[in-house]
Design a protein around this motif. Sequence first.
Motif, PDB file in Angstrom:
ATOM      1  N   GLN A 194       0.863  -1.180   0.000  1.00  0.00           N
ATOM      2  CA  GLN A 194       0.000   0.000   0.000  1.00  0.00           C
ATOM      3  C   GLN A 194       0.898   1.227   0.000  1.00  0.00           C
ATOM      4  O   GLN A 194       1.951   1.226   0.638  1.00  0.00           O
ATOM      5  CB  GLN A 194      -0.884  -0.003   1.253  1.00  0.00           C
ATOM      6  CG  GLN A 194      -1.908  -1.136   1.286  1.00  0.00           C
ATOM      7  CD  GLN A 194      -3.059  -0.904   0.329  1.00  0.00           C
ATOM      8  OE1 GLN A 194      -3.307   0.233  -0.094  1.00  0.00           O
ATOM      9  NE2 GLN A 194      -3.762  -1.968  -0.017  1.00  0.00           N
ATOM     10  N   GLN A 195       0.460   2.261  -0.696  1.00  0.00           N
ATOM     11  CA  GLN A 195       1.330   3.440  -0.817  1.00  0.00           C
ATOM     12  C   GLN A 195       1.482   4.167   0.499  1.00  0.00           C
ATOM     13  O   GLN A 195       2.380   4.984   0.652  1.00  0.00           O
ATOM     14  CB  GLN A 195       0.799   4.367  -1.910  1.00  0.00           C
ATOM     15  CG  GLN A 195      -0.221   5.400  -1.497  1.00  0.00           C
ATOM     16  CD  GLN A 195      -1.614   4.824  -1.302  1.00  0.00           C
ATOM     17  OE1 GLN A 195      -1.819   3.617  -1.248  1.00  0.00           O
ATOM     18  NE2 GLN A 195      -2.589   5.696  -1.176  1.00  0.00           N
ATOM     19  N   VAL A 196       0.636   3.886   1.489  1.00  0.00           N
ATOM     20  CA  VAL A 196       0.747   4.541   2.794  1.00  0.00           C
ATOM     21  C   VAL A 196       1.633   3.745   3.743  1.00  0.00           C
ATOM     22  O   VAL A 196       1.848   4.134   4.888  1.00  0.00           O
ATOM     23  CB  VAL A 196      -0.630   4.738   3.458  1.00  0.00           C
ATOM     24  CG1 VAL A 196      -1.382   5.859   2.782  1.00  0.00           C
ATOM     25  CG2 VAL A 196      -1.444   3.456   3.425  1.00  0.00           C
ATOM     26  N   ASP A 197       2.140   2.611   3.262  1.00  0.00           N
ATOM     27  CA  ASP A 197       2.983   1.760   4.097  1.00  0.00           C
ATOM     28  C   ASP A 197       4.434   2.244   3.995  1.00  0.00           C
ATOM     29  O   ASP A 197       5.176   1.836   3.098  1.00  0.00           O
ATOM     30  CB  ASP A 197       2.846   0.314   3.604  1.00  0.00           C
ATOM     31  CG  ASP A 197       3.520  -0.668   4.525  1.00  0.00           C
ATOM     32  OD1 ASP A 197       4.517  -0.281   5.166  1.00  0.00           O
ATOM     33  OD2 ASP A 197       3.049  -1.813   4.607  1.00  0.00           O
ATOM     34  N   ILE A 231      -2.500   7.098  -5.469  1.00  0.00           N
ATOM     35  CA  ILE A 231      -1.618   5.935  -5.317  1.00  0.00           C
ATOM     36  C   ILE A 231      -0.464   6.032  -6.316  1.00  0.00           C
ATOM     37  O   ILE A 231       0.703   5.906  -5.951  1.00  0.00           O
ATOM     38  CB  ILE A 231      -2.418   4.633  -5.525  1.00  0.00           C
ATOM     39  CG1 ILE A 231      -3.394   4.432  -4.359  1.00  0.00           C
ATOM     40  CG2 ILE A 231      -1.479   3.432  -5.650  1.00  0.00           C
ATOM     41  CD1 ILE A 231      -4.463   3.376  -4.587  1.00  0.00           C
TER      42      ILE A 231
ATOM     43  N   ARG B  16       3.364  -0.019  11.122  1.00  0.00           N
ATOM     44  CA  ARG B  16       3.041   0.201   9.724  1.00  0.00           C
ATOM     45  C   ARG B  16       1.578   0.584   9.562  1.00  0.00           C
ATOM     46  O   ARG B  16       1.212   1.521   8.892  1.00  0.00           O
ATOM     47  CB  ARG B  16       3.260  -1.118   8.983  1.00  0.00           C
ATOM     48  CG  ARG B  16       4.135  -1.011   7.789  1.00  0.00           C
ATOM     49  CD  ARG B  16       4.667  -2.358   7.418  1.00  0.00           C
ATOM     50  NE  ARG B  16       3.628  -3.224   6.893  1.00  0.00           N
ATOM     51  CZ  ARG B  16       3.791  -4.525   6.674  1.00  0.00           C
ATOM     52  NH1 ARG B  16       4.929  -5.101   6.949  1.00  0.00           N
ATOM     53  NH2 ARG B  16       2.817  -5.245   6.187  1.00  0.00           N
ATOM     54  N   LEU B  17       0.769  -0.192  10.245  1.00  0.00           N
ATOM     55  CA  LEU B  17      -0.671  -0.001  10.140  1.00  0.00           C
ATOM     56  C   LEU B  17      -1.071   1.360  10.700  1.00  0.00           C
ATOM     57  O   LEU B  17      -1.874   2.077  10.129  1.00  0.00           O
ATOM     58  CB  LEU B  17      -1.358  -1.118  10.928  1.00  0.00           C
ATOM     59  CG  LEU B  17      -2.685  -1.559  10.365  1.00  0.00           C
ATOM     60  CD1 LEU B  17      -2.455  -2.229   9.024  1.00  0.00           C
ATOM     61  CD2 LEU B  17      -3.347  -2.531  11.326  1.00  0.00           C
ATOM     62  N   SER B  19       0.755   4.087  11.103  1.00  0.00           N
ATOM     63  CA  SER B  19       1.175   5.231  10.308  1.00  0.00           C
ATOM     64  C   SER B  19       0.322   5.324   9.047  1.00  0.00           C
ATOM     65  O   SER B  19      -0.030   6.406   8.600  1.00  0.00           O
ATOM     66  CB  SER B  19       2.658   5.129   9.957  1.00  0.00           C
ATOM     67  OG  SER B  19       2.855   4.183   8.934  1.00  0.00           O
ATOM     68  N   GLY B  20      -0.034   4.162   8.530  1.00  0.00           N
ATOM     69  CA  GLY B  20      -0.892   4.144   7.344  1.00  0.00           C
ATOM     70  C   GLY B  20      -2.236   4.779   7.628  1.00  0.00           C
ATOM     71  O   GLY B  20      -2.704   5.640   6.894  1.00  0.00           O
ATOM     72  N   LYS B  23      -2.154   8.602   8.087  1.00  0.00           N
ATOM     73  CA  LYS B  23      -2.091   9.322   6.828  1.00  0.00           C
ATOM     74  C   LYS B  23      -3.465   9.417   6.189  1.00  0.00           C
ATOM     75  O   LYS B  23      -3.885  10.450   5.723  1.00  0.00           O
ATOM     76  CB  LYS B  23      -1.158   8.591   5.874  1.00  0.00           C
ATOM     77  CG  LYS B  23       0.088   9.370   5.588  1.00  0.00           C
ATOM     78  CD  LYS B  23       0.887   8.694   4.509  1.00  0.00           C
ATOM     79  CE  LYS B  23       2.356   9.025   4.704  1.00  0.00           C
ATOM     80  NZ  LYS B  23       3.191   8.326   3.761  1.00  0.00           N
ATOM     81  N   THR B  24      -4.140   8.290   6.199  1.00  0.00           N
ATOM     82  CA  THR B  24      -5.478   8.236   5.635  1.00  0.00           C
ATOM     83  C   THR B  24      -6.361   9.273   6.297  1.00  0.00           C
ATOM     84  O   THR B  24      -7.082  10.009   5.655  1.00  0.00           O
ATOM     85  CB  THR B  24      -6.091   6.854   5.884  1.00  0.00           C
ATOM     86  OG1 THR B  24      -5.163   5.888   5.489  1.00  0.00           O
ATOM     87  CG2 THR B  24      -7.377   6.697   5.117  1.00  0.00           C
ATOM     88  N   ASP B 268      -6.978  -1.151   4.618  1.00  0.00           N
ATOM     89  CA  ASP B 268      -5.853  -0.517   5.306  1.00  0.00           C
ATOM     90  C   ASP B 268      -5.169   0.529   4.432  1.00  0.00           C
ATOM     91  O   ASP B 268      -4.330   1.276   4.903  1.00  0.00           O
ATOM     92  CB  ASP B 268      -4.836  -1.574   5.758  1.00  0.00           C
ATOM     93  CG  ASP B 268      -4.503  -2.574   4.652  1.00  0.00           C
ATOM     94  OD1 ASP B 268      -5.434  -2.973   3.916  1.00  0.00           O
ATOM     95  OD2 ASP B 268      -3.330  -2.964   4.523  1.00  0.00           O
ATOM     96  N   GLY B 269      -5.521   0.619   3.171  1.00  0.00           N
ATOM     97  CA  GLY B 269      -4.962   1.658   2.305  1.00  0.00           C
ATOM     98  C   GLY B 269      -5.803   2.910   2.417  1.00  0.00           C
ATOM     99  O   GLY B 269      -6.520   3.109   3.401  1.00  0.00           O
ATOM    100  N   THR B 270      -5.722   3.768   1.402  1.00  0.00           N
ATOM    101  CA  THR B 270      -6.529   4.984   1.458  1.00  0.00           C
ATOM    102  C   THR B 270      -7.910   4.774   0.838  1.00  0.00           C
ATOM    103  O   THR B 270      -8.783   5.620   0.961  1.00  0.00           O
ATOM    104  CB  THR B 270      -5.838   6.147   0.711  1.00  0.00           C
ATOM    105  OG1 THR B 270      -5.386   5.659  -0.547  1.00  0.00           O
ATOM    106  CG2 THR B 270      -4.671   6.666   1.503  1.00  0.00           C
TER     107      THR B 270
END
Lengths: 448, 314
Positions: A194-197, A231, B16-17, B19-20, B23-24, B268-270
């Motif tokens: 994922q790009q936020v990782d 992304i 990781r999770l 910080s992800g 951001k979202t 878990d992504g945006t």
Amino acid sequence: MFDNLSDRLEAIYKKLKGRGVLKEPDVDEALREIRVALIEADVSLPVIKDFIAEVRVQAVGQEVLKSLTPGHQMVKIVNDHLTHLLGEEFVDIQIASKPPTIILMAGLQGSGKTTTVGKLAKRFKEKGKNCLLVPADVYRPAAIEQLHVLGRELGVAVYDAGEEKDPVAICKKSLDEAVNKMSQVVIIDTAGRQQVDDALMEELKQIKETVQPHEVLFVADAMMGQQSADIAKTFNDAVGIDGVILTKMDGDARGGAAFSIKRVTGKPIRFIGMGEKLDALEPFHPDRIVSRILGMGDVMSLVEKAEENFEQEEQEKLQKKIRANAFTLEDFRGQLKQVQKMGSMEQLLSMIPGAGKLAKGLKIDDRAFVQVEAIISSMTQREREKHNIINASRKRRIAQGSGTRVNDVNKLLKQFAQMQKMMKKAARGGGMNFGSLMGGRGMPGRFF
Amino acid sequence: MADESAAENDSGVFARLKSGLAKTRSNLAGGFDNIVHGRAKVGPELLEELEETLLIADVGMQTTSFILEDLKREVSQNRIRENKEVLEQLKQRMVHVLSQNQKPLSFSEHQPFVILVVGVNGSGKTTTIGKLARHWKQQGKKVLLAAGDTFRAAAIDQLQVWAERSNIPCISQKSGADLSAVAYDAVQAGMAREMDLVIIDTAGRLQTNTNLMEELKKVKRVIGKVLPGAPHETLLVLDATIGQNSISQARLFNEALEVDGLVMTKLDGTAKGGVLFNITGDLKLPVRFVGVGEKPEDLQEFIPENFVEALIPG
Ligand SMILES: Nc1nc2c(ncn2[C@@H]2O[C@H](COP(=O)(O)OP(=O)(O)OP(=O)(O)O)[C@@H](O)[C@H]2O)c(=O)[nH]1
Ligand SMILES: Nc1nc2c(ncn2[C@@H]2O[C@H](COP(=O)(O)OP(=O)(O)OP(=O)(O)O)[C@@H](O)[C@H]2O)c(=O)[nH]1
Ligand SMILES: [Mg+2]
Ligand SMILES: [Mg+2]
């Protein structure tokens, strides 16, 4: 449930019909519909906003072509601009002058990276390049095995990472093996992320720094939604990408992500995935995806039809003239000009499915057009209308004026006389168009 | 990441999770705060902002217009005056749409309870099965897996790794074997071994591929012959990163197979997975679980309130 764009625009066309210039309110109304179509096609909202603004500037005040209704013209503007932004033509992966060419795959989970590595390997193999595939996905269960299976199926070498569990180390060591094996192409498969990782994005950066790839390919699912722009931008900013591969285009995805990704990264979309099998990889042709994104293949054919109608009207006028035995050199020159407006003969042929290949071998000389046109242009109006009056001294003058030889002028006049005869015959038979004149058997071959 | 051996480091995953997600959150809340907490009156500015928020979450034009139309009416009738109130009302409505069809999975009536997992390529079927199996095993259930994806390279190995991780049996045949044959074996084995659950993996397929959709229809029939009433749950796995195409996926899979429930992965992504509003509203399907990562524990029960809160924070 969803009205398609063509229906919605049709309603606007009706109101717009018959006005000479595209006016602001009409343009805005059409643009609202186009915005909706782009949203339904999954083009990212910020990208849509910019696009609409640009189209608006182009459209407002534009004169409507004689052959089109204002609505059709709007569609044409949108279509042309979108095609332009998607990149006009196919751009292949460059092979490095000093082997090996190193290709690094990157993308979200499940986008199709590993499968695409197999597809690319097959393509390179068929071009006689020997490849080394590198499994740098140590996270997903059986990801490494997946690449080995593909390698075995293709008969392409896959780097054996052994017990190494660090992707950066795997990539580094694989390059030594590539040198030993004298591999011409190295393709590195990486884990989806994922790009936020941040941690995994950092890992990708490290891999890139270590292997210094010639090509970083961003592999994206054609069905991606609104996040595609964000992304792709994050991947591009963090790692830097050189090209895009759009997978899963074999379904009914509208493919708006293609536009978003191209727009925010500026990087060419190189290939599209058209299935799970390893031969299902095709060069990307922007023009083909545009009507899919706009959801208006039918509208574009409408526009084409309108253009055809225009041509038909002209044809009918021409036919009348031919029947009346009044087809002159002037008319002929007009026809030539029209053909040239449409592009070079080779371009014209390349647009016809199947004819592209033919055209490559054929060597069509566009200069022949130019010569004929020059000769006719050097005639007086009267000469063009009554070619019978062209005597020897006139021929000399015309040849001089057009920078040709008298022989060329003679040839043209003879051909034209024959052409007139043929046209009369064909006109009596009913079926006659310029296409058969230019491309049919008989006259034209000798002309050009 | 280089010093973090493989992916087994839990603190790393958690970081990781976190910080992800952070951001979202900041992405989505940006700009929105002003209107919610500002003094501005309810008006077109707020509605426009809401429209964009919904569109960017992949809710789609149709559903977005539909949701906001209601709200606009309320506003114009002066029933809502404050921005905050608008948001509250909106969220309530959205939660309502998602909650309508929610009902718990109950295994008790069938033994074994057979689950057939389907979806497009790469949506997260195999991973979700791995997570679900672990989840239910921890609840004391006897779970059997079936490696029904005999097509994709190393798909069988992938499921087997998941099975081994949680020490769960997995029925498999050779690569290239017939899906129906694997499923048949698995359901029979599940009955013989008195399993509580049999979960069957299938190869990914695009919903427009009619031949492959036929294959799934057939496997359903075959399973039903071994154990009448099975499969008891046909689970469609959707990827939150996918946009409006998920609607086509849900429709066509449902038409072919009568889907019973949904799983949405990769939250878990945006990506926000806003298409669910259309799908649950239209097809009246419950959402069972959501995937929030690649680790075995990255699976959560679907809670409409949380889903909506992630979409419209504040
Ligand atoms: N229909 C179709 N399926 C595709 C295409 N490309 C890949 N797939 C399928 O998509 C699924 C995921 O492909 P993978 O190659 O494993 O994807 P990946 O990006 O390597 O996945 P991760 O490594 O888990 O991130 C598989 O089922 C592939 O067969 C395509 O162009 N069309
Ligand atoms: N970030 C994230 N990744 C996920 C999630 N669920 C699955 N994945 C990843 O998505 C990729 C594809 O998952 P799979 O389980 O192989 O998908 P699939 O539907 O079985 O794929 P095919 O069998 O090839 O059609 C893998 O890299 C998974 O680790 C999730 O909730 N979040
Ligand atoms: Mg992979
Ligand atoms: Mg799978």
